[in-house]
Design an enzyme around this catalytic site. Structure first.
Site, PDB file in Angstrom:
ATOM      1  CG  ASN A 132      46.793   5.944  -0.041  1.00 45.15           C
ATOM      2  OD1 ASN A 132      47.444   4.750  -0.764  1.00 45.15           O
ATOM      3  ND2 ASN A 132      45.503   5.939  -0.539  1.00 45.15           N
ATOM      4  CG  ASP A 133      48.678   8.429  -4.034  1.00 44.13           C
ATOM      5  OD1 ASP A 133      47.865   7.066  -4.245  1.00 44.13           O
ATOM      6  OD2 ASP A 133      47.364   9.348  -3.868  1.00 44.13           O
ATOM      7  CB  VAL A 134      54.103   9.009  -0.839  1.00 44.56           C
ATOM      8  CG1 VAL A 134      53.880  11.200  -1.223  1.00 44.56           C
ATOM      9  CG2 VAL A 134      53.621   9.590   0.971  1.00 44.56           C
TER      10      VAL A 134
END
Lengths: 100, 478
Positions: free
Chosen positions: B404-406
């Protein structure tokens, strides 16, 4: 003040080693690629298992039952750290090698 | 005395072996930081350790007295070896991070035990000459505090990664922690300024300090989120290194001193490198104020579009280039094997499949590489995010699995976002994006991911392992 200076003089060799080792540790791993972070951490984890030497020394001079039990425990835990650490690291690195 | 006549040069031999083992530790660590030599490095360090252990048993003398209780020592080493070996060989690759944490804790506990046992034996001559405020007492107390914190902290980290301990977040926690730290410092100073003949008169303080340090270790790790555990483990790892070095100081043992400090400093640098890969400061991780600020995304969030399994299978099968972005979710679902099966299947259909590995993908930096390597994904297929980003505009499908964040474009677009500046896999530049996710939950950073609302993005909800399995079946049936 006198105490601090005396302390430094008394332990100057150890202090020297500490300072040099700090720089060495930084230098040795500062260019490690991200893929090796986990194995490196695990390998370093095994190396601090040197604490087992202290455990052996304590155990080797234990004279009461209490200190025997604690010493025995310390040696077992230290060995766990050493053996487990190195074996796990080897397992991780083995995976990297296999796929050539 | 017998021993002395047998080995008049025993002490010299011991010291020489300590030098050799220190060199082996340094070489080992050095080689461990290069992919080609890493395995040899690990073995070198292990040899160094073996030498140091054997030499200590054979030649060590304390006040002229050789090591006794040798049968017990050997029994303990054998027991530790068997247990350690079995655990290390049996554990699954996905459980590697918690295992490292567990072994780290063992080292910390050993250091704390040594301090507990050595405290009453501080020489009364030393106390008479310098009082309690001497180097030995300081080394013992620091070894006790750091070792205990490391043990308790590692056990909590182990429990969290293993999933049987949750996060505990109370706002006032950091003040409590600082308070406890002050109490520990106060107790150390108290013990060191007492006026006594024998250290054993202060024995009860050792147990009190131990107990408080354990409480601190627990509270220190409790509020830290699961995704930050690697950083914490790395930090605790360097703590244990320092605790071991305290033992080296105490026994005037160069091998312990170099080994411990080396790990202490290397571990600290590694911790900082890990933080940097996530674009965060160490303080930020420890205090744990992540997720505050930043645009919530409510204003910009549109609707997400789902994709059916058969559509996804067709899209993938008729692509030329596919890039898979694996993340935490893939690791949790243990879907790496089935993922490799899918990529082999696509490969047979002439699709070029690569993996984009973000530095912090998985549960630890580099963990994703280990996991995919375990599933036999060829090394050449794993590309670091910086290298694969230029290829992404020419890529037909980017498949994001449990990451997600990456892949969050906010890291590039939104200066107010807490992850702004973190290097990402630029998934949105591909022609199509398929995102496999369990639900619309947010990533660890708790911020909305605009990628999911992109026109080119299709969502495939469900457990990564089940979804991939279904996808494999669909592709087979095409």
């Amino acid at each position: 003040m006198e105490n601090v200076l005396g302390f430094f003089l008394q332990h100057r060799e150890a202090i020297f080693i500490v300072i040099l080792s700090v720089f060495l540790g930084i230098e040795v791993i500062s260019h490690v690629p991200a893929i090796l972070h986990t194995p490196l951490m695990s390998g370093a984890n095994a190396i601090h298992g040197v604490v087992i030497i202290g455990a052996i020394i304590v155990m080797g001079h234990a004279d009461t039952t209490g200190s025997m039990i604690l010493g025995f425990l310390a040696v077992v835990l230290g060995t766990l750290n050493v053996v487990g650490g190195f074996v796990v690291t080897d397992r991780m690195l083995e995976m990297f090698k296999k796929k050539k | 005395m017998n021993e002395l006549t047998l080995f008049p040069y025993g002490i010299s031999i011991l010291e020489i072996i300590y030098v050799v083992s220190s060199v082996l530790f340094i070489l080992g660590l050095k080689k461990l930081s290069h992919p080609l030599t890493a395995r040899r490095g690990n073995i070198l360090a292990a040899v160094g350790m073996g030498l140091a252990i054997v030499a200590t048993i054979l030649f060590h003398k304390k006040d002229g007295e050789a090591i006794g209780n040798i049968p017990w020592i050997i029994a303990a080493i054998v027991a530790g070896t068997i247990i350690g070996w079995v655990i290390a060989v049996r554990v699954k690759m996905t459980a590697m991070p918690q295992l490292v944490s567990f072994f780290n804790g063992m080292g910390g506990a050993a250091a704390a035990l040594i301090s507990m046992m050595e405290f009453p034996h501080v020489h009364s001559d030393l106390i008479a000459a310098h009082g309690m405020a001497n180097g030995q007492v300081l080394a013992i107390l620091l070894g006790l505090v750091i070792g205990s914190v490391s043990w308790a902290g590692s056990m909590i980290a182990f429990g969290k990664l293993d999933g049987w301990i949750g996060d505990l977040r109370v706002k006032s926690m950091k003040y409590v922690n600082v308070g406890i730290l002050l109490v520990i410092t106060g107790m150390v100073i108290y013990v060191m300024t007492r006026n006594v003949q024998h250290a054993s008169e202060l024995n009860h303080w050792i147990y009190i300090i131990f107990a408080v340090a354990v409480v601190y270790g627990v509270l220190f790790v409790m509020p830290i989120g699961g995704a930050d555990m690697p950083v914490v483990i790395s930090l605790l790892n360097s703590f244990t290194g320092v605790a071991a070095a305290m033992g080296g100081f105490l026994y005037n043992n160069q091998s312990m001193l170099t080994g411990g400090i080396l790990v202490g400093s290397a571990g600290t640098i590694l911790t900082i490198l890990m933080c940097r890969a996530m674009n965060r400061s160490l303080l930020n991780v420890i205090v744990g104020v992540f997720g505050g600020g930043g645009r919530t995304g409510i204003d910009t969030a549109g609707t997400v579009k789902e994709i059916t399994l058969s559509d996804a299978a067709v899209l993938l099968s008729y692509s030329k280039k596919v890039v898979i972005v694996p993340g935490y979710g893939l690791a949790v679902a243990q879907a790496q094997h089935i993922c490799h099966e899918l990529d082999k299947l696509l490969d047979q259909k002439g699709v070029e499949v690569k993996y984009a590995i973000h530095p912090v993908a998985g549960r630890m930096p580099g963990h994703m590489n280990v996991l995919l390597a375990e599933a036999d994904v060829p090394y050449e297929q794993l590309i670091e995010s910086d290298e694969i980003n230029p290829d992404l505009p020419g890529t037909d499908v980017v498949m994001v699995i449990g990451a997600n964040d990456v892949v969050n474009p906010a890291a590039e677009d939104d200066p107010s976002s807490p992850i702004y500046g973190m290097p990402i896999v630029k998934a949105r530049e591909a022609r199509n994006i398929i995102v496999m996710k369990r639900g619309m939950g947010k990533g660890y950073a708790a911020i909305e991911n605009l990628l999911f609302f992109d026109d080119k993005t299709r969502m495939l909800f469900g457990d990564a392992k089940t979804s991939l399995q279904n996808l494999v079946n669909e592709v087979k049936n095409l």
